[in-house]
Design a protein around this motif. Structure first.
Motif, PDB file in Angstrom:
ATOM      1  N   VAL A   1     -33.679  12.777  12.146  1.00  0.00           N
ATOM      2  CA  VAL A   1     -32.684  12.172  11.258  1.00  0.00           C
ATOM      3  C   VAL A   1     -33.317  11.635   9.975  1.00  0.00           C
ATOM      4  CG1 VAL A   1     -31.157  10.168  11.025  1.00  0.00           C
ATOM      5  CG2 VAL A   1     -30.989  11.636  13.042  1.00  0.00           C
ATOM      6  N   ASP A   2     -34.465  10.973  10.093  1.00  0.00           N
ATOM      7  CA  ASP A   2     -35.037  10.294   8.927  1.00  0.00           C
ATOM      8  C   ASP A   2     -35.498  11.259   7.844  1.00  0.00           C
ATOM      9  OD1 ASP A   2     -34.573   7.884  10.167  1.00  0.00           O
ATOM     10  OD2 ASP A   2     -36.571   7.724  11.018  1.00  0.00           O
ATOM     11  N   SER A   3     -36.341  12.216   8.208  1.00  0.00           N
ATOM     12  CA  SER A   3     -36.820  13.158   7.192  1.00  0.00           C
ATOM     13  C   SER A   3     -35.684  14.053   6.694  1.00  0.00           C
ATOM     14  CB  SER A   3     -37.977  14.001   7.733  1.00  0.00           C
ATOM     15  OG  SER A   3     -37.571  14.777   8.843  1.00  0.00           O
ATOM     16  N   ALA A   4     -34.716  14.363   7.564  1.00  0.00           N
ATOM     17  CA  ALA A   4     -33.548  15.139   7.134  1.00  0.00           C
ATOM     18  C   ALA A   4     -32.752  14.365   6.087  1.00  0.00           C
ATOM     19  CB  ALA A   4     -32.665  15.482   8.330  1.00  0.00           C
ATOM     20  N   SER A   5     -32.589  13.067   6.299  1.00  0.00           N
ATOM     21  CA  SER A   5     -31.865  12.235   5.331  1.00  0.00           C
ATOM     22  C   SER A   5     -32.582  12.231   3.987  1.00  0.00           C
ATOM     23  CB  SER A   5     -31.737  10.813   5.860  1.00  0.00           C
ATOM     24  OG  SER A   5     -30.982  10.768   7.046  1.00  0.00           O
ATOM     25  N   THR A   6     -33.905  12.142   4.019  1.00  0.00           N
ATOM     26  CA  THR A   6     -34.668  12.154   2.773  1.00  0.00           C
ATOM     27  C   THR A   6     -34.473  13.466   2.031  1.00  0.00           C
ATOM     28  OG1 THR A   6     -36.322  10.686   3.770  1.00  0.00           O
ATOM     29  CG2 THR A   6     -36.975  11.892   1.802  1.00  0.00           C
ATOM     30  N   ALA A   7     -34.538  14.578   2.755  1.00  0.00           N
ATOM     31  CA  ALA A   7     -34.323  15.886   2.121  1.00  0.00           C
ATOM     32  C   ALA A   7     -32.920  15.993   1.525  1.00  0.00           C
ATOM     33  CB  ALA A   7     -34.546  17.001   3.145  1.00  0.00           C
ATOM     34  N   CYS A   8     -31.938  15.457   2.236  1.00  0.00           N
ATOM     35  CA  CYS A   8     -30.551  15.517   1.747  1.00  0.00           C
ATOM     36  C   CYS A   8     -30.363  14.660   0.502  1.00  0.00           C
ATOM     37  CB  CYS A   8     -29.588  15.082   2.849  1.00  0.00           C
ATOM     38  SG  CYS A   8     -29.467  16.253   4.221  1.00  0.00           S
ATOM     39  N   ILE A   9     -31.065  13.553   0.419  1.00  0.00           N
ATOM     40  CA  ILE A   9     -30.982  12.707  -0.772  1.00  0.00           C
ATOM     41  C   ILE A   9     -31.575  13.432  -1.980  1.00  0.00           C
ATOM     42  CG2 ILE A   9     -31.922  10.602  -1.825  1.00  0.00           C
ATOM     43  CD1 ILE A   9     -31.474   9.238   0.914  1.00  0.00           C
ATOM     44  N   VAL A  10     -32.678  14.159  -1.769  1.00  0.00           N
ATOM     45  CA  VAL A  10     -33.236  14.960  -2.866  1.00  0.00           C
ATOM     46  C   VAL A  10     -32.241  16.039  -3.292  1.00  0.00           C
ATOM     47  CG1 VAL A  10     -35.093  16.512  -3.563  1.00  0.00           C
ATOM     48  CG2 VAL A  10     -35.610  14.520  -2.149  1.00  0.00           C
ATOM     49  N   TYR A  11     -31.575  16.648  -2.326  1.00  0.00           N
ATOM     50  CA  TYR A  11     -30.554  17.650  -2.659  1.00  0.00           C
ATOM     51  C   TYR A  11     -29.423  17.011  -3.464  1.00  0.00           C
ATOM     52  CZ  TYR A  11     -27.158  21.430  -2.070  1.00  0.00           C
ATOM     53  OH  TYR A  11     -26.259  22.431  -2.306  1.00  0.00           O
TER      54      TYR A  11
END
Length: 739
Positions: free
Chosen positions: A370-380
């Motif tokens: 969840v955490d690293s996925a959230s970070t990637a989604c914020i960059v998107y």
């Protein structure tokens, strides 16, 4: 009578100590306002120097350059025939004040120092500034030579005064003075100050968007008048995101309001007001009029200038006649959901940092959780905002993205393509990694469009272990293979720290390998709850250049991912949300996960959020926390509540030292444990809490003897509603795992 005035407030994305850029943005805002026929323009707090200069405010250079910028504004023809106030630091009698400086046609009218300074949250204003305490008093300020040569003035008024034009009166509040219980707008309104200008530096926090709106509406509703609120926007060099929302409010109604989240560097919010509306409104409130009749006067600086004009009257009247209260509020006051706030605020913060750091993008270790996925989604999300801004004609955004990618002909065509250009993700597998997490990481990377790599780092870990074995002749083992707890912990931390080293290697050389200039910023992905608990390895891959989610709770991140999945149709998020949180640092059991985060921590993420809020927002130590929770968690025995509280505080104390090296993150949650700015507590504790835990034991024994009959039925209402009926997991009272 015709008394309509066109006025403007400004939202500026300033940068601490960037005097050249700050000057250009201020001048641009004045030009926009003047072209629209505005006669009075106000801007945000400390807009000349930038708000977050901090200890630079001790330097004489900062004061000198602020005066030089003001001199450039005074000389500019753009600033003629428009009343302007700007924010800057000013030293008077060897004391530095946070000030508004008002000027008109190459004359400084008034320097108004801040009277109530902000000392909570991330604010530490008394470290650099002193409050002006002489109410309704002005003194002579001798202008520096660089200004006196332009204005032909020797002294100007300095202090708690107001400006009286030929048709109205203008007073000033500065940020915290609006929040203070003794707000100056009350006494000013009683002395017929009709326009009150507030230059502010108010930062973003989850679920707090309504606070400023409520304050400005209340101020102008209760006291009458026009309230001009100008706020900063963006990351000006620190851990906060200033979220704009500049507004103009008349007699409790918002006439116009700017955006909260935007990449736009300069936004000018304009409204037309009728001064007679203020006078009629105030006169109709009889109790206010009786107070005003006996109020003490403010020192007035008289100015030969009209704010009002007949050309504004028709526009003002038509707008007021055709707007209902409901129309005004619904069309101008947009409150984003917490999920939308997470989508937008850290993304804007990242954009400012990326474009001002002169780097070529981001590198993110992507684990499939969840955490690293959230970070990637914020960059998107950031990529989406950049593309939208460029399509809307934002030339500065286009200039910035071309500088980032190193191509002067580059035009991003869609967010996925831009994400592939500036975001490199990498799954770093070990023998303890599962196939499922690798697939989740690669699937998300594919849907977001990141440049993704999957690597195995076992050889690096083995090489480091070989060095240790060469010296000691010993080989550490995991607990599952007969090793001691110390061996088990060291082997886990070695994997995590190796990922950090590899992350920085890839970040420095990936663009070199692609033939592009520059390097990448390493992104961390440790949430605020794990920081509070200390559930991360010191200097592991959570140690990065930036951590977009470092101020956000785990449960908020899960809700954000659900929102993001629907908004952008990213189906791979479904599997990420279903998967149990795991660090994957211990051996798999028949290729199945053996290590789960909540089991490792001895508490759930729900409980961590509760502990965090009570500790920070309710200012509770161990004993107070127990006393509160024993009446909220009344479905479990007091001894179990006591064990949970003790376990949390024991872990918190042992790991508090990790807060000193937290990766800078965008402030979001009100219970952030960030030691650097927000949460000033020591980092060396007696983790036994002997006195405090004995007090808990005594209270728990008393409650148990009374068979624990709850005495406060509605005690749970004192806490956030989200804390009421949360599941409570069994407590693991063993010592902390990740040191």
């Amino acid at each position: 009578m015709v008394r309509a005035a066109q006025i403007a407030v400004c939202t500026l994305n300033q940068w601490a100590m960037d005097f050249d850029g700050n000057f250009r943005r201020i001048l641009q805002s004045i030009q926009i306002a003047k072209d629209a026929g505005v006669t009075y323009r106000s801007g945000p707090e400390l807009e000349i120097s930038g708000y977050s200069c901090e200890d630079h405010f001790y330097e004489s250079d900062t004061l000198l350059h602020s005066w030089q910028v003001l001199a450039s504004l005074l000389k500019s023809s753009i600033c003629e025939d428009i009343l302007i106030d700007v924010g800057m630091p000013v030293m008077y009698k060897n004391v530095t004040y946070n000030c508004r400086v008002a000027f008109l046609n190459r004359k400084v009218l008034l320097i108004r120092p801040k009277m109530h300074l902000c000392e909570d949250g991330n604010y530490r204003e008394r470290r650099w500034f002193s409050p002006w305490t002489k109410e309704k008093t002005v003194e002579d300020y001798f202008l520096p030579k660089v200004i006196a040569e332009i204005t032909n003035q020797i002294t100007v008024p300095f202090g708690d005064g107001v400006i009286a034009t030929k048709d109205t009166c203008i007073g000033f509040e500065i940020c915290e003075e609006l929040w203070n219980p003794s707000s100056k707008h009350i006494s000013m309104s009683l002395d017929a100050v009709e326009i009150i200008s507030n230059g502010s530096g108010s930062y973003f926090e989850l679920r707090k968007a309504n606070v400023t709106v409520d304050l400005v509406k209340s101020a102008s509703f209760k006291s009458g008048g026009c309230y001009m609120f100008s706020n900063l926007r963006g990351c000006d060099g620190a851990r906060v995101y200033f979220n704009g929302g500049s507004s103009i409010t008349l007699n409790g109604k918002i006439l116009n309001r700017g955006k909260q989240f935007s990449l736009e560097e300069v936004e000018v919010v304009i409204a037309t007001i009728d001064v007679d509306d203020i006078r009629s409104y105030r006169n109709s409130i009889r109790s206010r009029s009786h107070l005003a009749a006996k109020s003490d006067p403010y020192p007035r600086i008289h100015v030969d200038f009209y704010l009002t004009s007949e050309r504004f009257y028709e526009h003002s009247l038509n707008k007021l006649l055709h707007l209902t209260d409901e129309d005004t509020d619904n069309s101008l006051i947009l409150y984003h959901s917490p999920e939308e706030e997470i989508l937008l605020a850290p993304a804007c913060w990242l954009w400012d940092y990326l474009r001002r750091s002169c780097q070529g993008g981001f590198f993110l270790p992507l684990s499939g959780g969840v955490d690293s996925a959230s970070t990637a989604c914020i960059v998107y999300s950031m990529c989406c905002m950049v593309v939208e801004s460029i399509e809307a004609g934002d030339m500065q955004a286009l200039i910035d993205i071309r500088k980032i990618v190193g191509r002067q002909d580059y035009i991003p065509t869609d967010p996925k393509q831009l994400c592939n250009t500036i975001l490199v993700t990498c799954y770093m597998a070990t023998e303890n990694s599962s196939v499922e997490t690798k697939l989740r990481a690669s699937s998300l990377a594919s849907e977001l469009g990141t440049h993704h790599e999957s690597i195995v780092i076992d050889s690096a870990i083995s090489a480091i272990l070989a060095i240790f074995s060469q010296i000691t002749k010993l080989k550490p083992n995991f607990k599952a293979k007969g090793g001691s707890p110390r061996e088990n912990l060291a082997l886990q931390n070695l994997q995590a720290r190796t990922r950090m080293v590899i992350s920085y290697l890839f970040a420095q050389l990936m663009l070199w390998a692609q033939g592009r200039p520059g390097g990448l910023l390493v992104l961390g992905s440790s949430n605020v709850d794990e920081a509070l608990r200390g559930y991360f390895t010191k200097y592991d891959c959570s140690s990065a250049d930036l951590n977009p989610i470092g101020g956000i709770a785990k449960n908020d991140l899960r809700r954000f991912l659900k929102y993001f999945r629907v908004k952008y149709n990213i189906s791979s998020i479904d599997d990420i949300l279903k998967a149990p949180p795991t660090a994957e640092l211990e051996p798999l059991d028949n290729q199945q996960l053996h290590q789960l985060d909540e089991t490792d921590m001895g508490m759930t993420y729900n409980e961590l959020g509760i502990f965090g809020r009570i500790r920070k927002q309710y200012y509770a130590g161990p004993y107070s926390m127990f006393c509160k929770l024993v009446h909220v968690w009344h479905h479990i025995h007091p001894r179990e509540v006591a064990n949970k509280v003790k376990h949390f505080y024991r872990c918190y104390a042992i790991n508090r030292h990790k807060m000193t090296i937290l990766t800078p993150s965008c402030h979001a949650e009100t219970y952030s444990p960030d030691d650097n700015r927000f949460d000033h507590r020591q980092f060396l504790y007696n983790h036994t809490w002997k006195w405090q835990f004995q007090a808990i034991d005594k209270k728990e024994l008393q409650l148990s003897k009374e068979k624990f009959t709850p005495k406060i039925k509605n005690a749970s209402e004192r806490l956030s509603s989200t804390t009421r009926f949360l599941p409570v997991s069994p407590v693991d009272t063993t010592e902390l795992k990740h040191i």
